[in-house]
Scaffold this motif. Structure first.
Motif, PDB file in Angstrom:
ATOM      1  N   PHE A   1       0.832  -1.199   0.000  1.00 48.33           N
ATOM      2  CA  PHE A   1       0.000   0.000   0.000  1.00 48.33           C
ATOM      3  C   PHE A   1       0.870   1.255   0.000  1.00 48.33           C
ATOM      4  O   PHE A   1       0.645   2.180  -0.806  1.00 48.33           O
ATOM      5  N   ALA A   2       1.862   1.300   0.862  1.00 51.59           N
ATOM      6  CA  ALA A   2       2.748   2.461   0.921  1.00 51.59           C
ATOM      7  C   ALA A   2       3.511   2.642  -0.394  1.00 51.59           C
ATOM      8  O   ALA A   2       3.722   3.776  -0.849  1.00 51.59           O
ATOM      9  N   TYR A   3       3.891   1.536  -1.016  1.00 58.84           N
ATOM     10  CA  TYR A   3       4.633   1.597  -2.277  1.00 58.84           C
ATOM     11  C   TYR A   3       3.781   2.211  -3.388  1.00 58.84           C
ATOM     12  O   TYR A   3       4.225   3.120  -4.100  1.00 58.84           O
ATOM     13  N   PHE A   4       2.566   1.725  -3.546  1.00 58.66           N
ATOM     14  CA  PHE A   4       1.738   2.199  -4.657  1.00 58.66           C
ATOM     15  C   PHE A   4       1.151   3.587  -4.400  1.00 58.66           C
ATOM     16  O   PHE A   4       0.803   4.299  -5.343  1.00 58.66           O
ATOM     17  N   MET A   5       1.040   3.992  -3.153  1.00 58.32           N
ATOM     18  CA  MET A   5       0.576   5.341  -2.845  1.00 58.32           C
ATOM     19  C   MET A   5       1.677   6.387  -2.982  1.00 58.32           C
ATOM     20  O   MET A   5       1.394   7.584  -3.072  1.00 58.32           O
TER      21      MET A   5
ATOM     22  N   GLN B   1       7.357  17.827  -1.530  1.00 55.92           N
ATOM     23  CA  GLN B   1       7.959  16.551  -1.165  1.00 55.92           C
ATOM     24  C   GLN B   1       7.066  15.397  -1.625  1.00 55.92           C
ATOM     25  O   GLN B   1       5.846  15.525  -1.719  1.00 55.92           O
ATOM     26  N   ASN B   2       7.701  14.265  -1.909  1.00 57.23           N
ATOM     27  CA  ASN B   2       6.914  13.073  -2.242  1.00 57.23           C
ATOM     28  C   ASN B   2       6.244  12.540  -0.984  1.00 57.23           C
ATOM     29  O   ASN B   2       6.635  12.852   0.144  1.00 57.23           O
ATOM     30  N   GLY B   3       5.242  11.709  -1.160  1.00 53.78           N
ATOM     31  CA  GLY B   3       4.532  11.124  -0.035  1.00 53.78           C
ATOM     32  C   GLY B   3       3.341  10.321  -0.517  1.00 53.78           C
ATOM     33  O   GLY B   3       3.106  10.175  -1.731  1.00 53.78           O
ATOM     34  N   MET B   4       2.575   9.809   0.408  1.00 50.59           N
ATOM     35  CA  MET B   4       1.379   9.038   0.074  1.00 50.59           C
ATOM     36  C   MET B   4       0.226  10.022  -0.148  1.00 50.59           C
ATOM     37  O   MET B   4      -0.619  10.234   0.725  1.00 50.59           O
ATOM     38  N   ILE B   5       0.209  10.635  -1.321  1.00 50.32           N
ATOM     39  CA  ILE B   5      -0.761  11.691  -1.609  1.00 50.32           C
ATOM     40  C   ILE B   5      -2.137  11.077  -1.840  1.00 50.32           C
ATOM     41  O   ILE B   5      -2.337  10.285  -2.762  1.00 50.32           O
ATOM     42  N   LYS B   6      -3.064  11.460  -0.993  1.00 51.34           N
ATOM     43  CA  LYS B   6      -4.437  10.966  -1.073  1.00 51.34           C
ATOM     44  C   LYS B   6      -5.240  11.767  -2.085  1.00 51.34           C
ATOM     45  O   LYS B   6      -5.964  11.215  -2.911  1.00 51.34           O
ATOM     46  N   SER B   7      -5.141  13.094  -2.026  1.00 50.50           N
ATOM     47  CA  SER B   7      -5.846  13.956  -2.965  1.00 50.50           C
ATOM     48  C   SER B   7      -5.174  15.317  -2.985  1.00 50.50           C
ATOM     49  O   SER B   7      -4.400  15.657  -2.086  1.00 50.50           O
TER      50      SER B   7
ATOM     51  N   ILE C   1      -1.602  10.678   3.395  1.00 54.31           N
ATOM     52  CA  ILE C   1      -1.862   9.553   4.291  1.00 54.31           C
ATOM     53  C   ILE C   1      -0.597   9.225   5.081  1.00 54.31           C
ATOM     54  O   ILE C   1       0.531   9.344   4.587  1.00 54.31           O
ATOM     55  N   LYS C   2      -0.804   8.807   6.325  1.00 58.81           N
ATOM     56  CA  LYS C   2       0.328   8.434   7.176  1.00 58.81           C
ATOM     57  C   LYS C   2      -0.045   7.203   7.999  1.00 58.81           C
ATOM     58  O   LYS C   2      -1.208   6.774   8.023  1.00 58.81           O
ATOM     59  N   LYS C   3       0.907   6.634   8.654  1.00 60.55           N
ATOM     60  CA  LYS C   3       0.668   5.492   9.529  1.00 60.55           C
ATOM     61  C   LYS C   3       0.142   5.971  10.880  1.00 60.55           C
ATOM     62  O   LYS C   3       0.327   7.135  11.221  1.00 60.55           O
ATOM     63  N   PRO C   4      -0.542   5.092  11.654  1.00 63.97           N
ATOM     64  CA  PRO C   4      -0.706   3.659  11.435  1.00 63.97           C
ATOM     65  C   PRO C   4      -1.845   3.351  10.457  1.00 63.97           C
ATOM     66  O   PRO C   4      -2.856   4.039  10.440  1.00 63.97           O
ATOM     67  N   PHE C   5      -1.624   2.315   9.640  1.00 67.56           N
ATOM     68  CA  PHE C   5      -2.679   1.829   8.777  1.00 67.56           C
ATOM     69  C   PHE C   5      -3.630   0.958   9.600  1.00 67.56           C
ATOM     70  O   PHE C   5      -3.399   0.719  10.785  1.00 67.56           O
ATOM     71  N   SER C   6      -4.671   0.479   8.953  1.00 64.26           N
ATOM     72  CA  SER C   6      -5.677  -0.294   9.679  1.00 64.26           C
ATOM     73  C   SER C   6      -6.005  -1.575   8.927  1.00 64.26           C
ATOM     74  O   SER C   6      -6.002  -1.603   7.697  1.00 64.26           O
ATOM     75  N   TYR C   7      -6.328  -2.611   9.696  1.00 67.40           N
ATOM     76  CA  TYR C   7      -6.821  -3.861   9.124  1.00 67.40           C
ATOM     77  C   TYR C   7      -8.347  -3.951   9.254  1.00 67.40           C
ATOM     78  O   TYR C   7      -8.940  -4.956   8.884  1.00 67.40           O
ATOM     79  N   LEU C   8      -8.974  -2.883   9.785  1.00 68.28           N
ATOM     80  CA  LEU C   8     -10.414  -2.890  10.023  1.00 68.28           C
ATOM     81  C   LEU C   8     -11.204  -2.007   9.063  1.00 68.28           C
ATOM     82  O   LEU C   8     -12.387  -2.248   8.826  1.00 68.28           O
TER      83      LEU C   8
END
Length: 811
Positions: free
Chosen positions: A228-232, A250-256, A271-278
Motif C-alpha cells: 500500500f505504501a509503495y503504490f501510494m 515533497q513526495n509522499g502518500m498523496i491521497k488527494s 496519508i500516514k501510519k498507522p494503517f488499519s486492518y479494520l
C-alpha cells in the motif's frame, strides 16, 4: 482385505462425487440470438458541453472487455483494487474515440493524433477551454496526452508517469499548466513478498467500541502494508504544454490534491501510519497541508486521526474537521465542518455541527460561518452575500436547505426547503450552476430567484422541469416542463435568464438525443445529435405504467413490458419475469409515490430483465416493494409481511390485467433485490422460480447495520434473524438460481454469502443452482460473463417458468 475394500469403496464414492461436481462445471455459454443481439448492441456516445455550450465533446466508449482483460493481475488492498502494472485502477474501461460537435452548425470534427490503442480517461478542459488533457492507460502504465482545441489534434505529453491508484491525479492551473500526481521516480521496484511470515498477525482492542461495516479487500498483513505504501508513493509534478516537468513539494502518500480557485495554493492530503486492518484507506490517518504553488508548505491545517472508532448509525460521523474544501466564490478561502456531538447521532444537542472558514494566508483563527441541527451535507456558493447550505438526517430522511449570508455569519439562516429526501412530489430540485471567473461552479440566480431543475415527480411519473425558486416566498415559477409522450430534462442552461438551454429528449422507442430549446424566441426546438436506436429489435414492444393497491391500501406501481402485438384478453396470458429492489420509507404517503417515467427510452443494460420480452415473457420492471415504518417504528420491523403483501398485489395486478399467467411468474433482483428474492421464496409459494444475483442472505455476517437498518445485530437480533433467508432455507420449495461475482467488492455481499446459502438449500433438498463468475465484482463486465449470466437466466426461466407445465408432466 476388508479395510482395503472399505477404502476402495470410499474412494469410488469420492470419485463419483468429484466427477459429479466436475460435470456441473461449464465453459462460457451464449444466450439465444434475440438476447445476444441486444447485449452486443453498440453503446451511445457520452457528451460533455463546453462552458458556453457552443460545442460538445462526443466520447465513444469501448464495448465490454473480454475475460482475458478482466483476468489481468489485480491487487486488492486497503479497500482498493488496482492494477500493479499500471499504478492505476484495475479493469479500466476507457474512451476509445473523441469527437467535437458544434452546437449551432452541427459540424462534427474528429480529434486527430489519438493513441493507436485508445483507453482514455480523466478528460479535463483547461480554464480557457483552449486545451484538453486525458490519461491513456496501457499495459504497463498511464501517460498524459494533450489536445489542442484550436487544431483539434492530440499529442503525447508525458511518459507513463501518472499515479492514479487513489483520488484525483490531474489538475489544470489558471495559467494553463498541469499539476500531476506522478509515480515517485525513486520508489524503486515493487516489494517482494517474503518467503515466510515474520510472525503472527495480531489485532488488539483496548475496550473502546469500534463498530464497522463489513468492508472488502482490507489490509491483512505487514506485506500488504508495504505494498500500500509503495503504490501510494507519489510526487507532484508541474507540467507545461510542451511536456517539461518540475517537481512540486515533497513526495509522499498523496491521497488527494485541490487547487485554490485563484491558483495560488494547493491543499494536499497525505496519508500516514498507522494503517488499519479494520477499515479501508479512506479512513486511514492523514495530514491536510496547504502548499504554495511552488510546493512550499504554508500550514498543516489539521491532522486527521485513524477513523476506526466511529459511533454506530448512519448519522454517525467523525470528530474533527471534515468536508475540507475551497469556497467556489473566493480566491483562496477554506471551509469545513466539525461535529459538536462527538460524531454520535444519539446525543441531543442544538448545534450539532459548526461550519468554519479560514482565508489565505491561513495565519489567523478559524471563523464560524454557520451551524446545523443535523448533519452538514454541503454548500452551494453564489457570492459573499448568498449561499445555500444543506443538512440531512438519514434516520428520518430529513432534507433541509437554508440560505446563509457568508459576509454576515451572525445573520440567522433562512430555511427555504424542509422535506423528506424520499418525497419526489415535493422536490423543487437543485440549483442550476454556472462557472464564475475562477472556473468554479456557482449558483445561477437573480436576486432572490434561484434557477432550479427538478425531476418533477408526479402521479403520472417524473416530468422534469426548469423553474425559478423565490427564496423569500418559497414559490416556484415553472419556466419549462417535459410534456408527454416524451421524457425530457435540462442538460445545460446557456444564458443568464435560462431562456435558452439544451435538453435530453427521449420516448419509449426514441433514443435519447440532445435538443436546443429557446423559450423566448418561440422557435421550434432544434435537434443537435442524431444517435441511432441500438435496440431496433424491440422498438415495437409495448410499455405501460400501472398503479394498484396493496392489501393495506398503499398505492404501488410498476412498469410492464409486453411483446409487440400482444393483446390482453385476446392472447393467452404470458409467463412473467418480475424484477424489483425493495426500499425503506418512513412515511406511507411518500412510499406510495410513483417513481420513474413511463416515457423514458427502453434502454437495455446488461442487468436488465428486458431481454426476455424477446422470448415471449411479460416483464414487470421497477416493481415497487416499499417497506414502511412510521414514527418510532423501523421499516425492517415489518419487512417480511410488507414484502409478501407487495408481491401478492403485483401478481394480482398483472393477472387481473390479462397479461400474466399466475402459475408462471418468476421473481428476481440484484444485490438487495437478490436478498428480496430469497426472502419471497422462503416465505411464500407465489412464484414458479427465482433468480438472485450478488446478494447477501445471512445478516449476522453484516452485524453493524445494512442497507437502511441502523440498529446492530445485538440491538435487534430478531430482525437480523427473521430477515435472513439463510434462517429459512429449509422452507424454500421454489427453484432458485444464484449468481455471484467471485470477486465481489461490495460491502456485505461477500461471495461466501451465496456459497453458504446454496449449501443450506442443498442440505434441505431445495432445487438450486449456484453460478460463480470468475474475476467479476458486484457488477459484471466481461462479455463472456454477461453472456453466460444471460444464458443461465434464460435456461432457468425456460425450464421452470415458461415450460413448467411440461416439467410437471415429466415429474
Amino acid at each position: 482385505m476388508k479395510l482395503r475394500a472399505t477404502l476402495l469403496f470410499a474412494f469410488l464414492i469420492l470419485l463419483g462425487f468429484f466427477e459429479a461436481e466436475v460435470s456441473a462445471q461449464s465453459t462460457y455459454q451464449t444466450p439465444p440470438k434475440s438476447i445476444s443481439d441486444l447485449v452486443n448492441a453498440p453503446s451511445t456516445p457520452s457528451v460533455r458541453f463546453s462552458k458556453e455550450g457552443d460545442w460538445m465533446l462526443l466520447m465513444e466508449r469501448s464495448d465490454n472487455p473480454s475475460i482475458e482483460v478482466l483476468s489481468q493481475p489485480e491487487l486488492k488492498i486497503a479497500g482498493m483494487r488496482i492494477n500493479p502494472a499500471t499504478s492505476g485502477p484495475s479493469r479500466q474501461i476507457g474512451v476509445e474515440n473523441i469527437k467535437i460537435k458544434k452546437t449551432q452548425s452541427g459540424e462534427e470534427v474528429q480529434i486527430t493524433g489519438l493513441p493507436t490503442q485508445p483507453n482514455m480517461g480523466g478528460i479535463r478542459f483547461s480554464h480557457d477551454e483552449k486545451y484538453m488533457v486525458f490519461t491513456q492507460t496501457e499495459a504497463d502504465g498511464i501517460s498524459l496526452w494533450l489536445v489542442d482545441l484550436n487544431t483539434n489534434s492530440a499529442k503525447k505529453l508525458t511518459d507513463k508517469i501518472v499515479n492514479d491508484v487513489y483520488g484525483n491525479s490531474v489538475l489544470w492551473t489558471p495559467d494553463n499548466k498541469l499539476l500531476v500526481k506522478a509515480v515517485n521516480p525513486s520508489r524503486g521496484s515493487i516489494p517482494v513478498k517474503p518467503s515466510a511470515p515474520a510472525g503472527p498477525i495480531i489485532q488488539e482492542t483496548t475496550g473502546e467500541a469500534a463498530p464497522n461495516r463489513t468492508y472488502q479487500d482490507l489490509l491483512e498483513n505487514p506485506y500488504d502494508e508495504t505494498l500500500f505504501a509503495y503504490f501510494m508513493d507519489s510526487q507532484l509534478m508541474e507540467i507545461d504544454l510542451e511536456g517539461n516537468q518540475k517537481p512540486i513539494g515533497q513526495n509522499g502518500m498523496i491521497k488527494s490534491l485541490d487547487l485554490s480557485p485563484d491558483g495560488n495554493y494547493l491543499m494536499v492530503d497525505l496519508i500516514k501510519k498507522p494503517f488499519s486492518y479494520l477499515v479501508p484507506a479512506n479512513r486511514f490517518p492523514y495530514d491536510v497541508e496547504i502548499w504554495s504553488r511552488a510546493g512550499k508548505k504554508v500550514k498543516t491545517l489539521v491532522q486527521i486521526e485513524l477513523d476506526e472508532n466511529r459511533p454506530t448509525g448512519f448519522d454517525a460521523t467523525v470528530t474533527g474537521p471534515r468536508y475540507i474544501s475551497w469556497r467556489a466564490d473566493k480566491p483562496a478561502v477554506l471551509y469545513w465542518v466539525e461535529a459538536q456531538d462527538g460524531g454520535d447521532a444519539r446525543v441531543d444537542i442544538a448545534e450539532r455541527e459548526i461550519v468554519y472558514t479560514l482565508a489565505a494566508p491561513f495565519s489567523g483563527s478559524k471563523q464560524k460561518l454557520a451551524t446545523s441541527a443535523y448533519r452538514f451535507a454541503g454548500i452551494d456558493w453564489s457570492d459573499d452575500t448568498f449561499a445555500i447550505m444543506s443538512e440531512r438526517w438519514s434516520r428520518t430522511r430529513r432534507d433541509i436547505r437554508s440560505v446563509i449570508n457568508p459576509s454576515n455569519p451572525s445573520q440567522a439562516k433562512q430555511v427555504i426547503i424542509d422535506r423528506s429526501s424520499d418525497d419526489l412530489y415535493n422536490d423543487p430540485g437543485d440549483p442550476v450552476m454556472e462557472e464564475n471567473e475562477y472556473g468554479e461552479n456557482v449558483i445561477l440566480r437573480k436576486g432572490d430567484l434561484v434557477y432550479m431543475t427538478s425531476p418533477g415527480g408526479s402521479p403520472e411519473g417524473n416530468m422534469p422541469y426548469l423553474s425559478t425558486f423565490n427564496v423569500k416566498t418559497k414559490e416556484e415559477n415553472i419556466l419549462w416542463r417535459s410534456q408527454a409522450p416524451y421524457y425530457e430534462r435540462v442538460a445545460k442552461v446557456l444564458n443568464d435568464d435560462a431562456s435558452e438551454f439544451i435538453t435530453i429528449k427521449e420516448s419509449t422507442d426514441i433514443q435519447p438525443n440532445y435538443w436546443l430549446v429557446n423559450t423566448k424566441k418561440r422557435m421550434a426546438p432544434r435537434q443537435l445529435t442524431n444517435f441511432d436506436n441500438p435496440y431496433e429489435s424491440i422498438k415495437g414492444i409495448q410499455k405501460q405504467l400501472v398503479t394498484y393497491k396493496r392489501n393495506d391500501g398503499l398505492n404501488l406501481s410498476a412498469v410492464i413490458y409486453t411483446p409487440e402485438g400482444f393483446e390482453p384478453g385476446k392472447d393467452a396470458p404470458l409467463p412473467v419475469l418480475m424484477w424489483a429492489y425493495p426500499r425503506e420509507y418512513k412515511s406511507k404517503e411518500v412510499a406510495a409515490q410513483v417513481r420513474g417515467s413511463q416515457y423514458a427510452f427502453t434502454r437495455v443494460s446488461y442487468g436488465s430483465p428486458l431481454f426476455w420480452v424477446t422470448r415471449g415473457y411479460a416483464i414487470m420492471d421497477r416493481t415497487e416493494m416499499p417497506i414502511v415504518g412510521e414514527g418510532d417504528k423501523e421499516p425492517n420491523d415489518y419487512f417480511i409481511d410488507q414484502l409478501v403483501a407487495n408481491a401478492e398485489a403485483a401478481i394480482d395486478e398483472i393477472v387481473d390485467l390479462g397479461i400474466g399467467d399466475r402459475n408462471r411468474i418468476a421473481v428476481g433482483g440484484h444485490s438487495y433485490g437478490a436478498f428480496m428474492t430469497a426472502n419471497l421464496l422462503s416465505h411464500t409459494n407465489l412464484f414458479a422460480a427465482g433468480i438472485a444475483r450478488s446478494g447477501a442472505y445471512n445478516r449476522t455476517l453484516t452485524p453493524f447495520g445494512f442497507q437502511y437498518e441502523q440498529r446492530t445485530y445485538w440491538e435487534a437480533p430478531e430482525v437480523y434473524f427473521n430477515m435472513s433467508p439463510f434462517s429459512f432455507a429449509h422452507k424454500v420449495e421454489t427453484p432458485i438460481l444464484l449468481i455471484h461475482g467471485q470477486a465481489d467488492n461490495n460491502s456485505g455481499t461477500f461471495p461466501i454469502q451465496s456459497e453458504r446459502y446454496y449449501n443450506a438449500l442443498k442440505g434441505h433438498g431445495a432445487t438450486a443452482r449456484l453460478v460463480f463468475l470468475p474475476n467479476e465484482s458486484h457488477g459484471y463486465s466481461a462479455k463472456e460473463s454477461i453472456n453466460h449470466m444471460l444464458w443461465e437466466m434464460d435456461t432457468w426461466l425456460e425450464k421452470y417458468v415458461k415450460n413448467i407445465n411440461e416439467l410437471e408432466k415429466t415429474n
